[in-house]
Scaffold this motif. Structure first.
Motif, PDB file in Angstrom:
ATOM      1  N   LEU A  99       1.541  -8.841  17.615  1.00  0.00           N
ATOM      2  CA  LEU A  99       1.789  -8.820  16.171  1.00  0.00           C
ATOM      3  C   LEU A  99       0.595  -8.234  15.418  1.00  0.00           C
ATOM      4  N   ASP A 100      -0.618  -8.475  15.912  1.00  0.00           N
ATOM      5  CA  ASP A 100      -1.804  -7.853  15.313  1.00  0.00           C
ATOM      6  C   ASP A 100      -1.697  -6.332  15.371  1.00  0.00           C
ATOM      7  N   LEU A 101      -1.371  -5.817  16.548  1.00  0.00           N
ATOM      8  CA  LEU A 101      -1.273  -4.370  16.723  1.00  0.00           C
ATOM      9  C   LEU A 101      -0.138  -3.800  15.873  1.00  0.00           C
ATOM     10  N   ALA A 102       0.990  -4.503  15.821  1.00  0.00           N
ATOM     11  CA  ALA A 102       2.124  -4.033  15.024  1.00  0.00           C
ATOM     12  C   ALA A 102       1.761  -3.959  13.547  1.00  0.00           C
ATOM     13  N   TYR A 103       1.030  -4.973  13.051  1.00  0.00           N
ATOM     14  CA  TYR A 103       0.676  -4.976  11.635  1.00  0.00           C
ATOM     15  C   TYR A 103      -0.389  -3.922  11.339  1.00  0.00           C
ATOM     16  N   LEU A 104      -1.266  -3.666  12.299  1.00  0.00           N
ATOM     17  CA  LEU A 104      -2.213  -2.569  12.141  1.00  0.00           C
ATOM     18  C   LEU A 104      -1.467  -1.254  11.947  1.00  0.00           C
ATOM     19  N   ALA A 105      -0.399  -1.072  12.722  1.00  0.00           N
ATOM     20  CA  ALA A 105       0.354   0.188  12.651  1.00  0.00           C
ATOM     21  C   ALA A 105       1.163   0.312  11.371  1.00  0.00           C
ATOM     22  N   CYS A 106       1.796  -0.783  10.919  1.00  0.00           N
ATOM     23  CA  CYS A 106       2.664  -0.664   9.750  1.00  0.00           C
ATOM     24  C   CYS A 106       1.888  -0.839   8.441  1.00  0.00           C
ATOM     25  N   PHE A 107       1.255  -1.986   8.232  1.00  0.00           N
ATOM     26  CA  PHE A 107       0.548  -2.187   6.975  1.00  0.00           C
ATOM     27  C   PHE A 107      -0.716  -1.335   6.900  1.00  0.00           C
ATOM     28  N   MET A 134      -5.259 -13.459  11.048  1.00  0.00           N
ATOM     29  CA  MET A 134      -5.689 -12.473  12.030  1.00  0.00           C
ATOM     30  C   MET A 134      -4.813 -11.220  11.971  1.00  0.00           C
ATOM     31  N   ALA A 135      -3.499 -11.422  11.844  1.00  0.00           N
ATOM     32  CA  ALA A 135      -2.604 -10.266  11.710  1.00  0.00           C
ATOM     33  C   ALA A 135      -2.909  -9.506  10.425  1.00  0.00           C
ATOM     34  N   GLY A 136      -3.117 -10.251   9.328  1.00  0.00           N
ATOM     35  CA  GLY A 136      -3.451  -9.599   8.068  1.00  0.00           C
ATOM     36  C   GLY A 136      -4.752  -8.821   8.144  1.00  0.00           C
ATOM     37  N   ALA A 137      -5.745  -9.397   8.828  1.00  0.00           N
ATOM     38  CA  ALA A 137      -7.020  -8.698   8.996  1.00  0.00           C
ATOM     39  C   ALA A 137      -6.819  -7.408   9.769  1.00  0.00           C
ATOM     40  N   TYR A 138      -5.973  -7.448  10.791  1.00  0.00           N
ATOM     41  CA  TYR A 138      -5.700  -6.237  11.562  1.00  0.00           C
ATOM     42  C   TYR A 138      -5.025  -5.174  10.700  1.00  0.00           C
ATOM     43  N   GLY A 139      -4.224  -5.588   9.726  1.00  0.00           N
ATOM     44  CA  GLY A 139      -3.641  -4.625   8.806  1.00  0.00           C
ATOM     45  C   GLY A 139      -4.718  -3.865   8.048  1.00  0.00           C
ATOM     46  N   ASN A 140      -5.721  -4.596   7.557  1.00  0.00           N
ATOM     47  CA  ASN A 140      -6.825  -3.950   6.861  1.00  0.00           C
ATOM     48  C   ASN A 140      -7.707  -3.138   7.802  1.00  0.00           C
ATOM     49  N   VAL A 141      -7.854  -3.615   9.047  1.00  0.00           N
ATOM     50  CA  VAL A 141      -8.575  -2.828  10.048  1.00  0.00           C
ATOM     51  C   VAL A 141      -7.902  -1.469  10.207  1.00  0.00           C
ATOM     52  N   GLY A 142      -6.576  -1.481  10.266  1.00  0.00           N
ATOM     53  CA  GLY A 142      -5.842  -0.224  10.383  1.00  0.00           C
ATOM     54  C   GLY A 142      -6.067   0.684   9.197  1.00  0.00           C
ATOM     55  N   GLY A 143      -6.078   0.102   7.983  1.00  0.00           N
ATOM     56  CA  GLY A 143      -6.308   0.911   6.796  1.00  0.00           C
ATOM     57  C   GLY A 143      -7.662   1.599   6.831  1.00  0.00           C
ATOM     58  N   VAL A 144      -8.709   0.853   7.169  1.00  0.00           N
ATOM     59  CA  VAL A 144     -10.059   1.431   7.246  1.00  0.00           C
ATOM     60  C   VAL A 144     -10.136   2.466   8.362  1.00  0.00           C
ATOM     61  N   LEU A 145      -9.524   2.154   9.510  1.00  0.00           N
ATOM     62  CA  LEU A 145      -9.544   3.069  10.648  1.00  0.00           C
ATOM     63  C   LEU A 145      -8.886   4.401  10.290  1.00  0.00           C
ATOM     64  N   PHE A 146      -7.687   4.338   9.697  1.00  0.00           N
ATOM     65  CA  PHE A 146      -6.952   5.565   9.379  1.00  0.00           C
ATOM     66  C   PHE A 146      -7.654   6.370   8.284  1.00  0.00           C
ATOM     67  N   LEU A 147      -8.235   5.696   7.294  1.00  0.00           N
ATOM     68  CA  LEU A 147      -8.943   6.417   6.240  1.00  0.00           C
ATOM     69  C   LEU A 147     -10.227   7.047   6.778  1.00  0.00           C
ATOM     70  N   THR A 148     -10.840   6.400   7.758  1.00  0.00           N
ATOM     71  CA  THR A 148     -12.019   6.999   8.397  1.00  0.00           C
ATOM     72  C   THR A 148     -11.616   8.249   9.172  1.00  0.00           C
ATOM     73  N   VAL A 149     -10.484   8.179   9.862  1.00  0.00           N
ATOM     74  CA  VAL A 149      -9.964   9.363  10.570  1.00  0.00           C
ATOM     75  C   VAL A 149      -9.699  10.484   9.569  1.00  0.00           C
ATOM     76  N   LEU A 150      -9.144  10.124   8.393  1.00  0.00           N
ATOM     77  CA  LEU A 150      -8.846  11.132   7.375  1.00  0.00           C
ATOM     78  C   LEU A 150     -10.108  11.846   6.905  1.00  0.00           C
ATOM     79  N   SER A 151     -11.241  11.126   6.899  1.00  0.00           N
ATOM     80  CA  SER A 151     -12.499  11.758   6.473  1.00  0.00           C
ATOM     81  C   SER A 151     -13.004  12.778   7.495  1.00  0.00           C
ATOM     82  N   LEU A 152     -12.425  12.747   8.694  1.00  0.00           N
ATOM     83  CA  LEU A 152     -12.859  13.641   9.773  1.00  0.00           C
ATOM     84  C   LEU A 152     -11.863  14.759  10.057  1.00  0.00           C
ATOM     85  N   VAL A 153     -10.572  14.531   9.719  1.00  0.00           N
ATOM     86  CA  VAL A 153      -9.529  15.527   9.986  1.00  0.00           C
ATOM     87  C   VAL A 153      -8.681  15.712   8.729  1.00  0.00           C
ATOM     88  N   GLY A 154      -7.689  16.579   8.804  1.00  0.00           N
ATOM     89  CA  GLY A 154      -6.802  16.817   7.679  1.00  0.00           C
ATOM     90  C   GLY A 154      -5.644  15.844   7.657  1.00  0.00           C
TER      91      GLY A 154
END
Length: 488
Positions: A298-306, A424-444
């Protein structure tokens, strides 16, 4: 229990649901009250572009550890007290932000306001106490979807207050300050009108707070590994604030931040060991065990969706604006097209989970979300705005529905730890947000959509192995008595 209607406010659990989603709604209003006003705030306070970006990053930094902390506190002290205190504290911080006179004051208060994002997990536990499992998906979906809409209202309504109601150079301060005062006032209403459980029900509490209880040696090791990304992403946040385009943290504060995060990692790991070290001496009775795999999936799923929702909403206006040469107004509407579906899609995901099976809905949503992001990665000017918006809306529906499906399952793992698991699931959602935005700073943006699709595919594969809640979950009350609670 009998069928219920959202209009039947005489029904205690329906009334409780309305009080709870409104509390969540208000927390999101004060959390995002500043977003659309940042150009005005920047002009008023003479902020640089780097300082503006830093404030936006700081707004979510504390939310990651706060969701885990608040999840533990709500399991220990109950949702009524926890939500009331959170509303008061964050309301005061919102007023302090409105009165800030320097960048440093804005940054500190906005960082602390990240605590507001932890309010979500409190309501997850509260709603689960009042609704039976067969109705839990739709109830949690309404709570999450309607409460989340507070962010959209903040982005559109608070600027109207600032400009059209208050006006003048201090308009933004009065508008944001008013949001904080509303939160403080509603805290009193919430405390007086809400109860943790229906009459005669037991509020199960964990044996200790600060870390989840697991039930096997293997799960203890697994828990330690799953816990690491929640802390590691904080190092990424500090790096973003101290290097490159932001660069607002002085070297001394950067090193101090790394030291604090390291201390958090060590202390939380030690707490996990303290709570669960008995597993080396004796086994947990078979009927009291649960599989930590459920939490991890559920942590991984929420990282992917939220997590993807956070990132896409942040980058979508610029992406559509540059692709289709849109005005600022239309760019904002494009971003809103992704979040507005929260109101109906989260409840829909929860309702379908109740009706056709939680794993089935989660798997289907993650699979469709994967396809949707792959399609979005192909969007260019030749598509036209209409087709691009249609694809965005369709993808959004399944992203939000996946969020609803996740939280239809969270309370059915171990009730006494629902707050911690939700945190913990909610925290993983925010982890995903930071992770994806960091990727965006490196790629298009096109490459980002591909990355999100890849993570969604990984979450889909993991969700195929999640256990559908069946039969009973076993809880131990404060007197040590074992009780069986139906989950169907």
């Amino acid at each position: 229990m009998s069928r219920w209607s959202l209009l039947d406010v005489a029904e205690p659990r329906v009334r409780l649901l309305h009080y709870t989603w409104l509390a969540f709604f208000i927390t999101f209003v004060i959390w995002f009250a500043h977003v659309s006003l940042m150009p005005t705030i920047a002009a008023s306070m003479q902020l640089s572009d780097a300082e503006v970006k830093a404030i936006l990053v700081l707004n979510v930094a504390l939310t990651i550890p706060a969701r885990i902390l608040v999840g533990a506190l709500v399991d220990r002290f109950g949702p009524r007290t926890s939500y009331s205190v959170l509303l008061v504290v964050c309301g005061l911080l919102c007023v302090a932000f409105a009165g800030a006179q320097t960048f440093e004051q804005l940054a500190v208060t906005r960082f602390l306001l990240g605590l507001t994002g932890a309010g979500f997990v409190i309501g997850i536990r509260l709603v689960s106490e009042w609704f039976p499992p067969r109705e839990l998906g739709i109830a949690e979906g309404i709570y999450g979807g309607w409460g989340n809409f507070g962010a959209a209202v903040a982005k559109t309504g608070v600027p109207v207050l600032a400009v059209s109601v208050f006006g003048g150079a201090l308009g933004w301060r009065y508008a944001i300050g008013l949001c904080g005062l509303v939160a403080i006032g509603y805290a009193g209403v919430f405390y007086l009108r809400v109860r943790d459980t229906p009459d005669g029900s037991t509020y199960f509490k964990p044996k200790s707070t600060g870390a989840l209880e697991v039930t096997s040696k293997g799960d203890l090791l697994f828990y330690g590994l799953v816990n690491l990304p929640v802390h590691l992403i904080l190092y990424v946040l500090v790096w973003r604030l101290s290097e490159g385009e932001l660069g607002v943290l002085p070297r001394s504060l950067e090193l101090a931040s790394y030291a604090i995060i390291t201390f958090m990692v060590v202390s939380h790991t030690w707490k996990i060991w303290q709570v669960n070290r008995h597993l080396l001496e004796r086994e947990v009775p078979a009927e009291q065990r649960y599989r930590f795999k459920q939490v991890a999936v559920l942590d991984l799923a929420y990282l992917a969706c939220f997590g993807s929702e956070i990132a896409v909403v942040s980058m979508l206006p610029t992406f559509f604006g540059t692709t289709f040469e849109l005005s600022t107004l239309w760019m904002g509407l494009m971003a809103g097209s992704f979040t507005v579906m929260n109101v109906v899609a989260r409840p829909m995901g929860g309702w379908l989970s109740d009706r056709v099976g939680r794993r089935r809905v989660l798997v289907a949503c993650l699979a469709t979300q994967t396809v949707g992001y792959l399609v979005l990665s192909r969007v260019d000017a030749s598509w036209g705005v209409v087709l691009a918006v249609v694809v965005t809306l369709c993808t959004s529906v399944f992203v939000q529905a996946a969020c609803g499906a996740v939280y239809s399952m969270v309370p059915l793992i171990q009730r006494r730890m629902t707050g911690q698991i939700a945190g913990m699931a909610g925290a993983y959602g925010n982890v995903g947000g930071v992770l994806f935005l960091t990727v965006l700073s490196l790629v298009g943006p096109h490459e980002l959509f591909v990355v999100i699709a890849g993570v969604s595919l990984l979450a889909f594969g993991a969700a195929c192995f999640v256990d559908e809640p069946r039969g009973f979950m076993v809880e131990v009350d404060e007197r040590g008595e074992v009780q069986r609670i139906a989950v169907e």
